[in-house]
Motif scaffolding. Structure first.
Motif, PDB file in Angstrom:
ATOM      1  N   ASN A  65       0.866  -1.176   0.000  1.00 54.30           N
ATOM      2  CA  ASN A  65       0.000   0.000   0.000  1.00 54.30           C
ATOM      3  C   ASN A  65       0.897   1.217   0.000  1.00 54.30           C
ATOM      4  N   ARG A  66       0.668   2.116  -0.950  1.00 55.77           N
ATOM      5  CA  ARG A  66       1.509   3.298  -1.081  1.00 55.77           C
ATOM      6  C   ARG A  66       0.781   4.511  -0.516  1.00 55.77           C
ATOM      7  N   PHE A  67       1.540   5.365   0.167  1.00 58.61           N
ATOM      8  CA  PHE A  67       1.018   6.608   0.708  1.00 58.61           C
ATOM      9  C   PHE A  67       1.898   7.742   0.202  1.00 58.61           C
ATOM     10  N   LEU A  91      -2.967   9.251   6.524  1.00 53.88           N
ATOM     11  CA  LEU A  91      -2.319   8.087   7.110  1.00 53.88           C
ATOM     12  C   LEU A  91      -2.741   7.973   8.565  1.00 53.88           C
ATOM     13  N   ARG A  92      -3.161   6.773   8.952  1.00 53.90           N
ATOM     14  CA  ARG A  92      -3.550   6.499  10.329  1.00 53.90           C
ATOM     15  C   ARG A  92      -2.521   5.545  10.918  1.00 53.90           C
ATOM     16  N   PHE A  93      -1.917   5.920  12.046  1.00 52.68           N
ATOM     17  CA  PHE A  93      -0.886   5.077  12.645  1.00 52.68           C
ATOM     18  C   PHE A  93      -0.791   5.351  14.136  1.00 52.68           C
ATOM     19  N   LYS A  94      -0.092   4.442  14.827  1.00 49.51           N
ATOM     20  CA  LYS A  94       0.125   4.544  16.258  1.00 49.51           C
ATOM     21  C   LYS A  94       1.624   4.465  16.513  1.00 49.51           C
ATOM     22  N   THR A  95       2.109   5.303  17.430  1.00 52.02           N
ATOM     23  CA  THR A  95       3.534   5.332  17.731  1.00 52.02           C
ATOM     24  C   THR A  95       3.834   4.519  18.994  1.00 52.02           C
ATOM     25  N   LYS A  96       5.127   4.407  19.334  1.00 48.82           N
ATOM     26  CA  LYS A  96       5.546   3.688  20.538  1.00 48.82           C
ATOM     27  C   LYS A  96       5.045   4.353  21.805  1.00 48.82           C
ATOM     28  N   ASP A  97       4.777   5.660  21.735  1.00 53.88           N
ATOM     29  CA  ASP A  97       4.288   6.407  22.894  1.00 53.88           C
ATOM     30  C   ASP A  97       2.775   6.324  23.048  1.00 53.88           C
ATOM     31  N   ASP A  98       2.127   5.459  22.288  1.00 55.10           N
ATOM     32  CA  ASP A  98       0.672   5.254  22.287  1.00 55.10           C
ATOM     33  C   ASP A  98      -0.104   6.471  21.806  1.00 55.10           C
ATOM     34  N   PHE A  99       0.509   7.289  20.956  1.00 52.78           N
ATOM     35  CA  PHE A  99      -0.215   8.373  20.301  1.00 52.78           C
ATOM     36  C   PHE A  99      -0.763   7.855  18.980  1.00 52.78           C
ATOM     37  N   VAL A 100      -2.028   8.123  18.730  1.00 46.59           N
ATOM     38  CA  VAL A 100      -2.652   7.709  17.476  1.00 46.59           C
ATOM     39  C   VAL A 100      -2.822   8.946  16.615  1.00 46.59           C
ATOM     40  N   PHE A 101      -2.273   8.899  15.411  1.00 46.23           N
ATOM     41  CA  PHE A 101      -2.355  10.004  14.467  1.00 46.23           C
ATOM     42  C   PHE A 101      -3.262   9.599  13.312  1.00 46.23           C
ATOM     43  N   GLU A 102      -4.021  10.544  12.844  1.00 44.55           N
ATOM     44  CA  GLU A 102      -4.844  10.375  11.646  1.00 44.55           C
ATOM     45  C   GLU A 102      -4.756  11.688  10.874  1.00 44.55           C
ATOM     46  N   ASP A 103      -3.634  11.841  10.173  1.00 48.77           N
ATOM     47  CA  ASP A 103      -3.344  13.119   9.551  1.00 48.77           C
ATOM     48  C   ASP A 103      -2.772  12.911   8.153  1.00 48.77           C
ATOM     49  N   GLU A 104      -2.704  14.019   7.407  1.00 45.25           N
ATOM     50  CA  GLU A 104      -2.146  13.984   6.062  1.00 45.25           C
ATOM     51  C   GLU A 104      -0.622  14.021   6.118  1.00 45.25           C
ATOM     52  N   ILE A 105      -0.019  13.333   5.168  1.00 48.44           N
ATOM     53  CA  ILE A 105       1.441  13.343   5.073  1.00 48.44           C
ATOM     54  C   ILE A 105       1.851  14.658   4.431  1.00 48.44           C
TER      55      ILE A 105
END
Length: 194
Positions: A64-66, A72-86
């Motif tokens: 899957n290409r972005f 892009l929806r993703f989660k980091t090691k710090d448990d922050f969930v992002f749902e933002d544009e690249i």
């Protein structure tokens, strides 16, 4: 009276053919124009030699290409969930625009690839009860109106009740399987178009 209609039809035919262009005389779109029409972000990355993110599944060989501007929806090691544009893609990181709730402004946040632990395919669906959930009972009402079978005496009401209860349960289950954990078989990488 009939002559009016003939004159009107003749006028419409002459008017429409005078501004129409024959199909064989049309100019064909170039490959670049077709790519820009289909997917503008992919065409920009291809022709501008930009970097883009690839989420690849090594077991099924799917990618899957972005691109810049994609959500892009993703989660980091710090448990922050992002749902933002690249906003930008670098060699080992990418930049997203995120809302800072304390200052109430959008800021640029750079995320390293090794900080991402999960990738979400879609946003979380809300569990709600609406007319779609109660639609299986519509068939019982239809049989009552068409053939006079009361809904409580119809032998199909347990099936309608089971379908009504199953719809919110399917939503809850599908929300559990909307993400992929970043592992050695499912990874996030940066590519550059050649």
């Amino acid at each position: 009276m009939q002559h009016k209609y003939y004159v009107l039809i003749l006028f419409l035919v002459v008017y429409s053919t005078s501004f129409a262009q024959d199909f064989h005389q049309r100019q064909a779109d170039s490959v670049e124009e077709l790519l820009y029409k289909k997917d503008r972000n992919k065409a920009l990355a291809l022709f501008n030699r930009e970097k883009f993110l690839v989420v690849e599944n090594l077991r099924s060989n799917q990618r899957n290409r972005f691109y810049v501007g994609d959500l892009l929806r993703f989660k980091t090691k710090d448990d922050f969930v992002f749902e933002d544009e690249i906003y930008e893609v670098k060699d080992s990181s990418f930049v997203v625009t995120a809302l800072n709730e304390t200052t109430n402004r959008y800021e640029y946040v750079e995320i390293k690839l090794n900080e991402v632990t999960r990738i979400y395919k879609r946003s979380k669906r809300k569990v709600g009860i609406g007319w779609q959930t109660l639609s299986p009972f519509g068939y019982l009402v239809f049989e009552w109106a068409a053939w006079g079978v009361p809904p409580l005496q119809n032998n199909k009401w347990p099936i309608a009740a089971a379908l009504t209860v199953a719809q919110p349960l399917f939503t809850i289950v599908s929300n559990q399987f909307r993400s992929r954990k970043i592992t050695e078989n499912y990874r996030l990488r940066v590519f550059q178009s050649f």
